[in-house]
Write an enzyme that holds these catalytic residues in place. Structure first.
Site, PDB file in Angstrom:
ATOM      1  N   GLU A 294      32.916 110.851  -0.653  1.00  0.00           N
ATOM      2  CA  GLU A 294      31.552 110.434  -0.286  1.00  0.00           C
ATOM      3  C   GLU A 294      31.375 110.437   1.220  1.00  0.00           C
ATOM      4  OE1 GLU A 294      27.970 110.047  -0.138  1.00  0.00           O
ATOM      5  OE2 GLU A 294      28.637 108.149   0.692  1.00  0.00           O
TER       6      GLU A 294
ATOM      7  N   ASP B  94      26.306 105.905  -3.696  1.00  0.00           N
ATOM      8  CA  ASP B  94      25.314 106.913  -4.116  1.00  0.00           C
ATOM      9  C   ASP B  94      24.336 106.343  -5.146  1.00  0.00           C
ATOM     10  OD1 ASP B  94      26.096 108.907  -2.445  1.00  0.00           O
ATOM     11  OD2 ASP B  94      27.036 110.171  -3.952  1.00  0.00           O
TER      12      ASP B  94
ATOM     13  N   GLU C 142      32.059 106.121  -3.351  1.00  0.00           N
ATOM     14  CA  GLU C 142      31.047 106.881  -4.096  1.00  0.00           C
ATOM     15  C   GLU C 142      29.948 106.021  -4.688  1.00  0.00           C
ATOM     16  OE1 GLU C 142      30.389 110.558  -3.823  1.00  0.00           O
ATOM     17  OE2 GLU C 142      32.537 110.224  -4.013  1.00  0.00           O
TER      18      GLU C 142
ATOM     19  N   ARG D 104      33.254 112.887 -11.790  1.00  0.00           N
ATOM     20  CA  ARG D 104      32.572 111.948 -10.897  1.00  0.00           C
ATOM     21  C   ARG D 104      33.188 110.557 -11.034  1.00  0.00           C
ATOM     22  NH1 ARG D 104      29.429 111.862  -6.385  1.00  0.00           N
ATOM     23  NH2 ARG D 104      27.546 110.626  -6.581  1.00  0.00           N
TER      24      ARG D 104
ATOM     25  N   THR E   7      31.970 116.122   2.364  1.00  0.00           N
ATOM     26  CA  THR E   7      32.496 116.555   1.082  1.00  0.00           C
ATOM     27  C   THR E   7      33.259 117.833   1.369  1.00  0.00           C
ATOM     28  OG1 THR E   7      30.715 115.602  -0.209  1.00  0.00           O
ATOM     29  CG2 THR E   7      31.630 117.552  -1.118  1.00  0.00           C
TER      30      THR E   7
ATOM     31  N   THR F 152      34.863 115.180  -3.222  1.00  0.00           N
ATOM     32  CA  THR F 152      34.500 114.341  -2.080  1.00  0.00           C
ATOM     33  C   THR F 152      35.102 112.954  -2.208  1.00  0.00           C
ATOM     34  OG1 THR F 152      32.565 113.480  -0.874  1.00  0.00           O
ATOM     35  CG2 THR F 152      32.403 113.464  -3.249  1.00  0.00           C
TER      36      THR F 152
ATOM     37  N   SER G  32      24.779 112.313  -8.162  1.00  0.00           N
ATOM     38  CA  SER G  32      25.315 113.134  -7.074  1.00  0.00           C
ATOM     39  C   SER G  32      24.347 114.259  -6.749  1.00  0.00           C
ATOM     40  CB  SER G  32      26.652 113.726  -7.510  1.00  0.00           C
ATOM     41  OG  SER G  32      27.077 114.700  -6.592  1.00  0.00           O
ATOM     42  N   SER G  33      24.571 114.865  -5.590  1.00  0.00           N
ATOM     43  CA  SER G  33      23.847 116.093  -5.220  1.00  0.00           C
ATOM     44  C   SER G  33      24.772 117.296  -5.246  1.00  0.00           C
ATOM     45  CB  SER G  33      23.299 115.955  -3.801  1.00  0.00           C
ATOM     46  OG  SER G  33      22.442 114.870  -3.726  1.00  0.00           O
TER      47      SER G  33
HETATM   48  N1  GLU Z   1      28.437 111.628  -2.356  1.00  0.00           N
HETATM   49  C1  GLU Z   1      27.657 112.814  -2.197  1.00  0.00           C
HETATM   50  C2  GLU Z   1      27.113 113.288  -3.513  1.00  0.00           C
HETATM   51  O1  GLU Z   1      27.748 113.159  -4.495  1.00  0.00           O
HETATM   52  C3  GLU Z   1      28.466 113.922  -1.652  1.00  0.00           C
HETATM   53  C4  GLU Z   1      29.055 113.549  -0.381  1.00  0.00           C
HETATM   54  C5  GLU Z   1      28.536 114.366   0.707  1.00  0.00           C
HETATM   55  O2  GLU Z   1      28.633 115.582   0.734  1.00  0.00           O
HETATM   56  O3  GLU Z   1      28.022 113.773   1.583  1.00  0.00           O
HETATM   57  O4  GLU Z   1      26.066 113.806  -3.566  1.00  0.00           O
END
Ligand code: GLU
Length: 596
Positions: free
Chosen positions: A414, A436, A433, A93, A394, A412, A460-461
């Site tokens: 982002e 986030d 990023e 990350r 992503t 990604t 992150s997700s």
């Molecule tokens: N930045 C997002 C995350 O880390 C992922 C980017 C995305 O899929 O929109 O959760």
């Protein structure tokens, strides 16, 4: 690592055909681009393993899908090692520079948080990139080939060019205004000042040279060396076009931030769901904990014996509750105490599952539970906390090799197009990023685990996931789509494990995403399902989202997420699955030996 000096044969045949599902043996790959899938299959055919193929695919995606991938970004690598029979993860990350603090996105004049588009298109949003370090760490521990060798397909794609497809062209269209602000970005993506036509051969000789330099000099070229110096230069003195109309803010990243960057190997998250072992990514991602908690809550209901509407209802209510806990408790564990064991415990899941009303949907935002107290009287609270919103772009790639190693890797930059800034002379986009992070506490007086800090990684997700059945790999899945990543992964697992769908059916099924805010986001096709009327009778409300987070005037496809997956079938056979063509043009699946 065994270093082989090897010439990768360019897999033109694989690159030409786009298959969304491929079944066979000897190795399997799914990515979002036929060129990247072809590169990975080529590496597998030439003796590379799943890690080599994943690096080849990820670096090629940096060329063929430059608005969602590449060395300007970061991600999470989940790996099943057939030698040790264990699952490992790499946290690649992005990290906030040492000079950043909690006021990163607070306007110094007004004292208010910046609006999201202003923060995105800036040097402030750029985190220290992690993808290249991830590849180096993975190859050093588990790869067969050298980084230089695994970068060759990407280098060739960058110098020879790739054919622009309608999906990437659409991504460029949505970003045209931002790219016009930066001379380096407009000359790469808007040659002659215009949106290129579908079928244009897009070349990136600067990126080819960048990859070559990294292959020759190692990752230090970025992490403290001359490529890093150019990254820092672009963040400090933004490469604005002469006719730029925006005045983006510069950022504070230094070369020592790049030199200090690490991508640690970490233990995966784990839950047992219906007898299967589900492994995912722990903090700094909330993917593993939120997918795991949702599955634990769903595990309290017998979804395979319920009507389709009831099963979907339990899925939506489970993720609604799990998101409340994610937002309250999950952040970078190096900075905040994340109660991971409790969030993933069956006992805590029971205290959440009992809140689900059998006849009426909960109203969001529901309050988080107390993971430190496993007993609860099952009384539901609501909250006044704002719910964070995330953007959506992503890529996910999955690879299996003939030895039985499996990779699920989500990475990604982002936002679609990241910060919008291409590093001059280097040919790649920088991430955004750091947006986030929560720009300000979500609720006054309540600790927020996701505020910016020096050296911290934003929550992150991303949810790269590997599922074992009887201690052997069974499924690998993951998705793109900001915070909808979590719900897409849970829905795909439910479709495959509980609802009797094949993996291609599980991935193609229309999606809905409940993230503790009403209404639930749904794909148009979800609204047409017979079960949706049943869900509405239970009080669920749905809406379609088709606006760009960067500019409400820009309309985008109202789809949810972008997934890739693979299943290990019996007798050494494997099935790689990309998105169906109906979802943004579809993904690209490939196998080493085709059968059926
Ligand atoms: N930045 C997002 C995350 O880390 C992922 C980017 C995305 O899929 O929109 O959760």
């Amino acid at each position: 690592m065994v270093t082989l000096s090897l010439v990768v044969i360019w897999p033109a045949a694989e690159a030409a055909a786009q298959r969304t599902t491929a079944t066979g043996s000897g190795g399997a790959v799914a990515t979002e681009s036929p060129v990247a899938t072809g590169a990975a299959v080529g590496v597998l055919r030439n003796g590379g393993n799943a890690v080599d193929a994943a690096v080849a695919a990820a670096s090629t995606l940096g060329v063929s899908d430059p608005l969602v991938a590449g060395i300007g970004g970061g991600g999470y690598f989940v790996y099943y090692d057939a030698h040790t029979h264990r699952v490992y993860t790499i946290d690649g990350r992005e990290m906030a520079p040492a000079a950043d603090g909690p006021d990163l996105f607070i306007d110094p004049i007004t004292g208010e948080p910046l609006d999201f588009p202003t923060a995105v298109t800036s040097g402030l949003s750029v985190g220290v990139p992690g993808n290249l370090m991830t590849w180096a760490v993975a190859l050093r521990r588990w790869g067969k080939h050298s980084l230089a060798s695994d970068l060759q397909p990407a280098e060739r794609t960058a110098s020879g060019g790739y054919k622009l497809d309608s999906a990437v062209r659409e991504e460029i269209r949505e970003n045209a205004f931002r790219f016009k602000q930066f001379g380096s970005s407009s000359s790469l993506f808007l040659p002659g000042g215009r949106l290129p036509a579908v079928g244009t051969i897009m070349k990136d000789p600067d990126l080819a040279a960048t990859y070559k330099e990294i292959g020759r000099d190692g990752v230090g070229a970025l992490y403290g060396g001359p490529i890093g110096a150019d990254v820092v230069g672009a963040i400090h003195a933004l490469p604005l076009a002469r006719d730029a109309t925006l005045v983006p803010r510069p950022g504070a990243m230094s070369l020592s931030d790049l030199a200090a960057y690490r991508a640690p190997v970490k233990a995966p998250t784990h839950v047992n769901y219906r007898g299967l072992d589900v492994y995912g990514m722990g903090p700094s991602s909330s993917g593993g904990s939120t997918v795991g908690e949702s599955l634990n809550i769903m595990g309290d209901f017998n979804l395979s014996h319920e009507t389709r509407a009831q099963a979907l209802y339990h899925y939506l209510e489970a993720t609604r509750l799990a998101f409340a806990d994610r937002n309250r408790y999950v952040g970078d564990a190096a900075f905040v105490k994340v109660p991971l064991r409790q969030l993933l415990s069956k006992g805590f899941a029971k205290t959440r599952a009992c809140l689900i009303n059998p006849t009426h949907a909960l109203k969001s935002p529901v309050a988080p539970g107390d993971p430190f107290k496993e007993q609860s009287n099952c009384s539901l609270k609501t909250t006044r906390a704002a719910q964070p919103s995330d953007a959506t772009s992503t890529n996910e790639l999955v690879v299996a090799d003939k030895q039985g190693d499996v990779v699920s890797y989500t990475n990604t930059i982002e936002e679609l197009g990241g910060s919008g800034i291409v590093v001059p002379g280097r040919g790649f986009l920088l991430n955004n990023e750091l947006t986030d992070f929560d720009f300000a506490p979500l609720q006054k007086g309540v600790p927020d685990p996701n505020l910016p800090a020096a050296g911290k990684r934003p929550r992150s997700s991303m949810s790269p996931t590997i599922v074992l059945k009887d201690h052997r790999p069974f499924l690998a899945v993951g998705a793109a789509g900001g915070s909808t990543i979590i719900t897409s992964v849970v829905q795909i697992l439910m479709n495959r494990i509980d609802l009797g769908m094949t993996l291609p059916e599980a991935m193609a099924a229309p999606r809905a995403s409940q993230r503790n805010s009403d209404p639930t986001q749904a794909e148009p096709a979800f609204l047409r399902l017979a079960s949706t009327a049943g869900l509405e009778k239970l009080g669920e409300k749905f809406a379609i989202d088709d606006t760009s987070p960067l500019d409400p005037k820009i309309k985008i496809a109202p789809t949810i997420g972008w997934a890739a997956g693979l299943e290990l079938l019996s007798g050494g056979r494997m099935q790689a699955v990309g998105e169906p063509k109906s979802r943004n043009g579809g993904g690209a699946a490939g196998v080493v030996k085709q059968s059926g």
